[in-house]
Design a protein around this motif. Structure first.
Motif, mmCIF file in Angstrom:
data_model
loop_
_atom_site.group_PDB
_atom_site.id
_atom_site.type_symbol
_atom_site.label_atom_id
_atom_site.label_comp_id
_atom_site.label_asym_id
_atom_site.label_seq_id
_atom_site.Cartn_x
_atom_site.Cartn_y
_atom_site.Cartn_z
ATOM 1 N N ALA A 16 -1.048 10.378 -3.567
ATOM 2 C CA ALA A 16 -1.638 11.728 -3.894
ATOM 3 C C ALA A 16 -1.672 12.238 -5.384
ATOM 4 N N HIS A 20 -4.646 12.970 -7.729
ATOM 5 C CA HIS A 20 -4.923 14.078 -8.589
ATOM 6 C C HIS A 20 -4.986 13.773 -10.023
ATOM 7 N N LYS A 27 -8.030 15.949 -0.216
ATOM 8 C CA LYS A 27 -7.774 14.381 0.174
ATOM 9 C C LYS A 27 -8.661 13.246 -0.452
ATOM 10 N N ARG A 33 -9.387 7.083 -1.555
ATOM 11 C CA ARG A 33 -7.866 6.963 -0.777
ATOM 12 C C ARG A 33 -7.753 5.505 -0.872
#
Length: 53
Positions: A16, A20, A27, A33
């Motif tokens: 995460a 960011h 998400k 991801r």
């Protein structure tokens, strides 16, 4: 049978943070991801003294 990857809370938090830091809101996409997961894994290798080339 589906392959399921169970991640530790520490790994989730690190991913995460990486998302960011690249400006991803929420998400992110599956590709984002996955890229974050690779960055986290490679970073962990380096910290632990991974293979040198």
């Amino acid at each position: 049978m589906a392959n399921v990857i169970i991640k530790r809370e520490e790994t989730k938090q690190h991913e995460a943070y990486v998302l960011h830091s690249f400006g991803v809101q929420g998400k992110g996409t599956p590709e984002q991801r996955e890229a974050a997961a690779v960055i986290v894994a490679r970073s962990r290798e380096i910290v632990r003294g991974g293979k040198r080339r």
